[in-house]
Design a protein around this motif. Structure first.
Motif, PDB file in Angstrom:
ATOM      1  N   ALA A  59       0.948  -0.709  -0.244  1.00 56.31           N
ATOM      2  CA  ALA A  59       0.445  -0.232  -0.249  1.00 56.31           C
ATOM      3  C   ALA A  59       1.215   1.379  -0.042  1.00 56.31           C
ATOM      4  O   ALA A  59       0.528   2.450  -0.502  1.00 56.31           O
ATOM      5  CB  ALA A  59      -0.860   0.018   1.440  1.00 56.31           C
ATOM      6  N   ALA A  60       1.877   1.240   0.410  1.00 54.21           N
ATOM      7  CA  ALA A  60       2.059   2.336   1.165  1.00 54.21           C
ATOM      8  C   ALA A  60       3.162   2.709   0.215  1.00 54.21           C
ATOM      9  O   ALA A  60       3.824   3.551  -0.933  1.00 54.21           O
ATOM     10  CB  ALA A  60       3.973   2.619   1.872  1.00 54.21           C
ATOM     11  N   SER A  61       3.710   1.417  -1.288  1.00 56.36           N
ATOM     12  CA  SER A  61       4.960   2.193  -2.074  1.00 56.36           C
ATOM     13  C   SER A  61       3.687   1.733  -3.346  1.00 56.36           C
ATOM     14  O   SER A  61       3.901   3.146  -4.871  1.00 56.36           O
ATOM     15  CB  SER A  61       5.760   0.136  -2.790  1.00 56.36           C
ATOM     16  OG  SER A  61       4.873  -0.893  -3.406  1.00 56.36           O
ATOM     17  N   TYR A 105       1.232   9.702  -5.396  1.00 56.44           N
ATOM     18  CA  TYR A 105       1.655  10.271  -4.455  1.00 56.44           C
ATOM     19  C   TYR A 105       2.467  10.796  -3.503  1.00 56.44           C
ATOM     20  O   TYR A 105       2.136   9.603  -2.541  1.00 56.44           O
ATOM     21  CB  TYR A 105       0.751  10.708  -3.508  1.00 56.44           C
ATOM     22  CG  TYR A 105      -1.050  10.846  -4.407  1.00 56.44           C
ATOM     23  CD1 TYR A 105      -1.481  11.980  -4.761  1.00 56.44           C
ATOM     24  CD2 TYR A 105      -1.789   9.132  -3.808  1.00 56.44           C
ATOM     25  CE1 TYR A 105      -2.716  12.217  -5.478  1.00 56.44           C
ATOM     26  CE2 TYR A 105      -3.096   9.319  -4.505  1.00 56.44           C
ATOM     27  CZ  TYR A 105      -3.355  11.007  -5.402  1.00 56.44           C
ATOM     28  OH  TYR A 105      -4.741  10.345  -6.308  1.00 56.44           O
ATOM     29  N   PRO A 106       3.866  10.851  -4.144  1.00 62.99           N
ATOM     30  CA  PRO A 106       4.888  10.735  -2.999  1.00 62.99           C
ATOM     31  C   PRO A 106       5.395  11.277  -1.441  1.00 62.99           C
ATOM     32  O   PRO A 106       5.526  10.615  -0.679  1.00 62.99           O
ATOM     33  CB  PRO A 106       5.812  11.312  -3.992  1.00 62.99           C
ATOM     34  CG  PRO A 106       5.906  11.347  -5.662  1.00 62.99           C
ATOM     35  CD  PRO A 106       3.727  12.034  -4.881  1.00 62.99           C
ATOM     36  N   GLY A 107       4.022  12.314  -1.688  1.00 69.16           N
ATOM     37  CA  GLY A 107       4.795  12.553  -0.008  1.00 69.16           C
ATOM     38  C   GLY A 107       3.778  11.729   0.896  1.00 69.16           C
ATOM     39  O   GLY A 107       3.794  11.809   1.577  1.00 69.16           O
ATOM     40  N   PHE A 108       2.102  11.494   0.093  1.00 71.27           N
ATOM     41  CA  PHE A 108       1.314  10.294   0.800  1.00 71.27           C
ATOM     42  C   PHE A 108       1.553   9.425   1.201  1.00 71.27           C
ATOM     43  O   PHE A 108       1.852   8.857   2.505  1.00 71.27           O
ATOM     44  CB  PHE A 108       0.333  10.105   0.225  1.00 71.27           C
ATOM     45  CG  PHE A 108      -1.093   9.867   1.242  1.00 71.27           C
ATOM     46  CD1 PHE A 108      -0.897  10.310   2.688  1.00 71.27           C
ATOM     47  CD2 PHE A 108      -1.391   8.544   0.954  1.00 71.27           C
ATOM     48  CE1 PHE A 108      -2.217   9.498   3.290  1.00 71.27           C
ATOM     49  CE2 PHE A 108      -2.993   8.276   1.845  1.00 71.27           C
ATOM     50  CZ  PHE A 108      -2.861   8.876   3.344  1.00 71.27           C
TER      51      PHE A 108
END
Length: 116
Positions: A17-19, A25-28
């Protein structure tokens, strides 16, 4: 064995999920990646297997001290990438720096009464 598979599945989903978020959305994605999800999940899994407050306190305390030597990697890697160093060499240097700092923490911590 089923519990191990469940732990791996949940942990893997969070990393995926993070990747996936980071692509759009790089920041999120960075926010999700920076959350202490691995630490929290580790605490949950540890407590489920060994509900011992003293053991948990030792684990959480040691986790704090191990976070500190990992932080410089997040300063060095963006600087290297922005200066034109490729991703793989940057990742290798960031990991090598972190390993060296972990080794330093393991060597120095006992001198200050810090139990790892």
């Amino acid at each position: 064995m089923l519990f191990l598979a469940l732990k791996a599945l949940i942990s893997g989903i969070l990393i995926a999920a993070a990747s996936t978020l980071a692509k759009r959305y790089p920041g999120f994605g960075a926010l999700v990646a920076s959350l202490p999800l691995v630490s929290v999940l580790g605490m949950i899994w540890l407590w489920g297997e060994k509900p011992d407050a003293a053991n948990m306190a030792s684990h959480v305390g040691a986790t704090f001290w191990y976070i500190l030597p990992s932080l410089p990697m997040f300063i060095v890697m963006p600087a290297l990438l922005r200066s034109g160093v490729g991703f793989w060499p940057t990742l290798g240097l960031g990991c090598a720096l972190t390993i060296a700092l972990y080794a330093g923490m393991v060597a120095i911590a006992p001198r200050f009464g810090i139990g790892l």
